[in-house]
Design a protein around this motif. Structure first.
Motif, PDB file in Angstrom:
ATOM      1  N   LYS A  78       0.834  -1.201   0.000  1.00 11.59           N
ATOM      2  CA  LYS A  78       0.000   0.000   0.000  1.00 11.59           C
ATOM      3  C   LYS A  78       0.867   1.248   0.000  1.00 11.59           C
ATOM      4  CE  LYS A  78      -3.928  -2.050   2.282  1.00 11.59           C
ATOM      5  NZ  LYS A  78      -5.106  -1.739   1.555  1.00 11.59           N
ATOM      6  N   ARG A  79       0.370   2.263  -0.652  1.00  7.88           N
ATOM      7  CA  ARG A  79       1.092   3.530  -0.681  1.00  7.88           C
ATOM      8  C   ARG A  79       1.179   4.093   0.730  1.00  7.88           C
ATOM      9  NH1 ARG A  79      -1.939   6.212  -5.831  1.00  7.88           N
ATOM     10  NH2 ARG A  79      -1.383   4.590  -7.290  1.00  7.88           N
ATOM     11  N   THR A  80       2.247   4.789   1.003  1.00  5.35           N
ATOM     12  CA  THR A  80       2.447   5.292   2.364  1.00  5.35           C
ATOM     13  C   THR A  80       1.746   6.619   2.629  1.00  5.35           C
ATOM     14  OG1 THR A  80       4.519   6.335   1.713  1.00  5.35           O
ATOM     15  CG2 THR A  80       4.647   4.112   2.641  1.00  5.35           C
ATOM     16  N   GLU A  81       1.505   7.426   1.623  1.00  5.82           N
ATOM     17  CA  GLU A  81       0.843   8.699   1.859  1.00  5.82           C
ATOM     18  C   GLU A  81      -0.659   8.455   2.074  1.00  5.82           C
ATOM     19  OE1 GLU A  81       0.906   8.131  -2.602  1.00  5.82           O
ATOM     20  OE2 GLU A  81       2.378   7.935  -1.019  1.00  5.82           O
ATOM     21  N   PRO A  82      -1.275   9.219   2.972  1.00  6.08           N
ATOM     22  CA  PRO A  82      -2.698   8.999   3.246  1.00  6.08           C
ATOM     23  C   PRO A  82      -3.586   9.514   2.119  1.00  6.08           C
ATOM     24  CG  PRO A  82      -1.899  10.873   4.490  1.00  6.08           C
ATOM     25  CD  PRO A  82      -0.699  10.263   3.802  1.00  6.08           C
ATOM     26  N   TRP A  83      -4.769   8.970   2.034  1.00  2.00           N
ATOM     27  CA  TRP A  83      -5.796   9.480   1.134  1.00  2.00           C
ATOM     28  C   TRP A  83      -6.371  10.719   1.806  1.00  2.00           C
ATOM     29  CZ3 TRP A  83      -7.098   9.226  -3.649  1.00  2.00           C
ATOM     30  CH2 TRP A  83      -8.336   9.691  -4.065  1.00  2.00           C
ATOM     31  N   CYS A  84      -6.383  11.838   1.120  1.00  2.00           N
ATOM     32  CA  CYS A  84      -6.843  13.103   1.702  1.00  2.00           C
ATOM     33  C   CYS A  84      -8.223  13.476   1.171  1.00  2.00           C
ATOM     34  CB  CYS A  84      -5.864  14.226   1.389  1.00  2.00           C
ATOM     35  SG  CYS A  84      -4.250  13.978   2.134  1.00  2.00           S
ATOM     36  N   TYR A  85      -9.086  13.847   2.080  1.00  2.00           N
ATOM     37  CA  TYR A  85     -10.413  14.330   1.712  1.00  2.00           C
ATOM     38  C   TYR A  85     -10.576  15.730   2.281  1.00  2.00           C
ATOM     39  CZ  TYR A  85     -15.413  15.023   1.458  1.00  2.00           C
ATOM     40  OH  TYR A  85     -16.658  15.550   1.181  1.00  2.00           O
ATOM     41  N   THR A  86     -10.970  16.670   1.445  1.00  2.00           N
ATOM     42  CA  THR A  86     -11.248  18.027   1.888  1.00  2.00           C
ATOM     43  C   THR A  86     -12.760  18.229   1.876  1.00  2.00           C
ATOM     44  OG1 THR A  86      -9.169  18.809   0.944  1.00  2.00           O
ATOM     45  CG2 THR A  86     -10.831  20.479   1.442  1.00  2.00           C
ATOM     46  N   MET A  87     -13.287  18.650   3.008  1.00  2.00           N
ATOM     47  CA  MET A  87     -14.723  18.875   3.131  1.00  2.00           C
ATOM     48  C   MET A  87     -15.203  19.900   2.117  1.00  2.00           C
ATOM     49  SD  MET A  87     -15.340  19.323   7.192  1.00  2.00           S
ATOM     50  CE  MET A  87     -14.902  18.087   8.373  1.00  2.00           C
ATOM     51  N   ALA A 130     -10.222   5.449   0.214  1.00  2.00           N
ATOM     52  CA  ALA A 130      -8.819   5.133   0.525  1.00  2.00           C
ATOM     53  C   ALA A 130      -8.492   3.698   0.110  1.00  2.00           C
ATOM     54  CB  ALA A 130      -8.549   5.339   2.010  1.00  2.00           C
ATOM     55  N   VAL A 131      -9.381   2.774   0.436  1.00  2.00           N
ATOM     56  CA  VAL A 131      -9.171   1.375   0.062  1.00  2.00           C
ATOM     57  C   VAL A 131      -9.147   1.233  -1.455  1.00  2.00           C
ATOM     58  CG1 VAL A 131     -10.207  -0.934   0.106  1.00  2.00           C
ATOM     59  CG2 VAL A 131     -10.086   0.422   2.200  1.00  2.00           C
ATOM     60  N   ASP A 132     -10.074   1.904  -2.132  1.00  2.00           N
ATOM     61  CA  ASP A 132     -10.113   1.851  -3.603  1.00  2.00           C
ATOM     62  C   ASP A 132      -8.814   2.342  -4.222  1.00  2.00           C
ATOM     63  OD1 ASP A 132     -12.666   0.842  -3.531  1.00  2.00           O
ATOM     64  OD2 ASP A 132     -13.646   2.733  -4.055  1.00  2.00           O
ATOM     65  N   HIS A 133      -8.140   3.266  -3.554  1.00  2.00           N
ATOM     66  CA  HIS A 133      -6.884   3.822  -4.068  1.00  2.00           C
ATOM     67  C   HIS A 133      -5.658   3.196  -3.402  1.00  2.00           C
ATOM     68  CE1 HIS A 133      -9.761   6.787  -5.550  1.00  2.00           C
ATOM     69  NE2 HIS A 133      -8.879   6.966  -6.516  1.00  2.00           N
ATOM     70  N   ASP A 134      -5.883   2.054  -2.754  1.00  2.00           N
ATOM     71  CA  ASP A 134      -4.802   1.256  -2.175  1.00  2.00           C
ATOM     72  C   ASP A 134      -3.987   2.026  -1.137  1.00  2.00           C
ATOM     73  OD1 ASP A 134      -3.641  -1.247  -1.961  1.00  2.00           O
ATOM     74  OD2 ASP A 134      -2.045  -0.769  -3.377  1.00  2.00           O
ATOM     75  N   ARG A 135      -4.691   2.761  -0.284  1.00  2.00           N
ATOM     76  CA  ARG A 135      -4.035   3.499   0.800  1.00  2.00           C
ATOM     77  C   ARG A 135      -4.351   2.817   2.121  1.00  2.00           C
ATOM     78  NH1 ARG A 135      -2.876   8.652  -1.479  1.00  2.00           N
ATOM     79  NH2 ARG A 135      -2.869   8.220  -3.702  1.00  2.00           N
ATOM     80  N   SER A 136      -3.467   2.971   3.083  1.00  2.00           N
ATOM     81  CA  SER A 136      -3.693   2.373   4.397  1.00  2.00           C
ATOM     82  C   SER A 136      -4.059   3.411   5.454  1.00  2.00           C
ATOM     83  CB  SER A 136      -2.461   1.598   4.853  1.00  2.00           C
ATOM     84  OG  SER A 136      -1.352   2.463   4.939  1.00  2.00           O
ATOM     85  N   ARG A 137      -4.056   4.686   5.062  1.00  2.00           N
ATOM     86  CA  ARG A 137      -4.413   5.769   5.981  1.00  2.00           C
ATOM     87  C   ARG A 137      -5.244   6.806   5.242  1.00  2.00           C
ATOM     88  NH1 ARG A 137       0.261   8.713   7.667  1.00  2.00           N
ATOM     89  NH2 ARG A 137       1.208   8.108   5.716  1.00  2.00           N
ATOM     90  N   VAL A 164      -8.986  17.662  10.571  1.00  2.00           N
ATOM     91  CA  VAL A 164      -9.976  17.452  11.623  1.00  2.00           C
ATOM     92  C   VAL A 164     -10.038  15.993  12.052  1.00  2.00           C
ATOM     93  CG1 VAL A 164     -11.353  19.451  10.946  1.00  2.00           C
ATOM     94  CG2 VAL A 164     -11.902  17.210  10.005  1.00  2.00           C
ATOM     95  N   ALA A 165      -9.506  15.075  11.230  1.00  2.00           N
ATOM     96  CA  ALA A 165      -9.494  13.659  11.592  1.00  2.00           C
ATOM     97  C   ALA A 165      -8.447  12.922  10.777  1.00  2.00           C
ATOM     98  CB  ALA A 165     -10.863  13.035  11.354  1.00  2.00           C
ATOM     99  N   LYS A 166      -7.886  11.891  11.417  1.00  2.00           N
ATOM    100  CA  LYS A 166      -6.958  10.982  10.749  1.00  2.00           C
ATOM    101  C   LYS A 166      -7.432   9.566  11.036  1.00  2.00           C
ATOM    102  CE  LYS A 166      -2.822  13.825  11.426  1.00  2.00           C
ATOM    103  NZ  LYS A 166      -1.468  13.841  11.985  1.00  2.00           N
ATOM    104  N   GLY A 167      -7.207   8.684  10.087  1.00  5.71           N
ATOM    105  CA  GLY A 167      -7.600   7.297  10.298  1.00  5.71           C
ATOM    106  C   GLY A 167      -6.602   6.338   9.693  1.00  5.71           C
ATOM    107  N   LYS A 168      -6.554   5.139  10.256  1.00  6.22           N
ATOM    108  CA  LYS A 168      -5.689   4.087   9.749  1.00  6.22           C
ATOM    109  C   LYS A 168      -6.555   2.878   9.452  1.00  6.22           C
ATOM    110  CE  LYS A 168      -1.529   1.497  10.749  1.00  6.22           C
ATOM    111  NZ  LYS A 168      -0.418   1.259  11.664  1.00  6.22           N
ATOM    112  N   ILE A 169      -6.361   2.302   8.297  1.00  7.35           N
ATOM    113  CA  ILE A 169      -7.142   1.149   7.877  1.00  7.35           C
ATOM    114  C   ILE A 169      -6.380  -0.105   8.283  1.00  7.35           C
ATOM    115  CG2 ILE A 169      -8.159  -0.065   5.922  1.00  7.35           C
ATOM    116  CD1 ILE A 169      -8.090   2.785   4.525  1.00  7.35           C
ATOM    117  N   GLN A 170      -7.044  -0.937   9.068  1.00  4.99           N
ATOM    118  CA  GLN A 170      -6.416  -2.161   9.532  1.00  4.99           C
ATOM    119  C   GLN A 170      -7.174  -3.360   8.980  1.00  4.99           C
ATOM    120  OE1 GLN A 170      -6.507  -1.758  13.776  1.00  4.99           O
ATOM    121  NE2 GLN A 170      -4.755  -0.393  13.808  1.00  4.99           N
ATOM    122  N   ALA A 171      -6.440  -4.434   8.734  1.00  2.00           N
ATOM    123  CA  ALA A 171      -7.068  -5.666   8.293  1.00  2.00           C
ATOM    124  C   ALA A 171      -7.962  -6.178   9.413  1.00  2.00           C
ATOM    125  CB  ALA A 171      -6.007  -6.705   7.947  1.00  2.00           C
ATOM    126  N   PRO A 172      -9.113  -6.738   9.077  1.00  2.10           N
ATOM    127  CA  PRO A 172     -10.001  -7.242  10.123  1.00  2.10           C
ATOM    128  C   PRO A 172      -9.375  -8.428  10.852  1.00  2.10           C
ATOM    129  CG  PRO A 172     -10.838  -7.807   7.946  1.00  2.10           C
ATOM    130  CD  PRO A 172      -9.647  -6.925   7.746  1.00  2.10           C
TER     131      PRO A 172
END
Length: 88
Positions: free
Chosen positions: A5-14, A45-52, A63-71
């Protein structure tokens, strides 16, 4: 072979509307907004192969950060078992 997975996070701007709501809302409404946005952003983020992922207001403030973890397989199997028990 699957690429890491890419190391840079997927960024969303409101959007301006979301950002305005964020700044005018109290803690409970902010939490509900974040839950809705996180569900959408997590999928992107998952669609773009990101882990954060990162959610920012329209001014660029994080305003928020998240990390995607395997179930956890144990938790998933237990959840499936509970669902099956409800059907029976």
């Amino acid at each position: 072979m699957h690429e890491p997975k890419r190391t840079e996070p997927w960024c969303y701007t409101m959007t301006p509307r979301e950002s305005r709501f964020w700044h005018e809302a109290g803690p409970e409404k902010r939490q509900r907004l974040l839950e809705c946005l996180a569900a959408r952003v997590l999928g992107e983020a998952v669609d773009h192969d990101r882990s954060r992922f990162v959610i920012m207001d329209e001014g660029g403030e994080i305003v928020a950060k998240g990390k995607i973890q395997a179930p956890n397989i144990h938790d998933e199997l237990e959840s499936m078992s509970r669902g099956q028990n409800r059907l029976n």
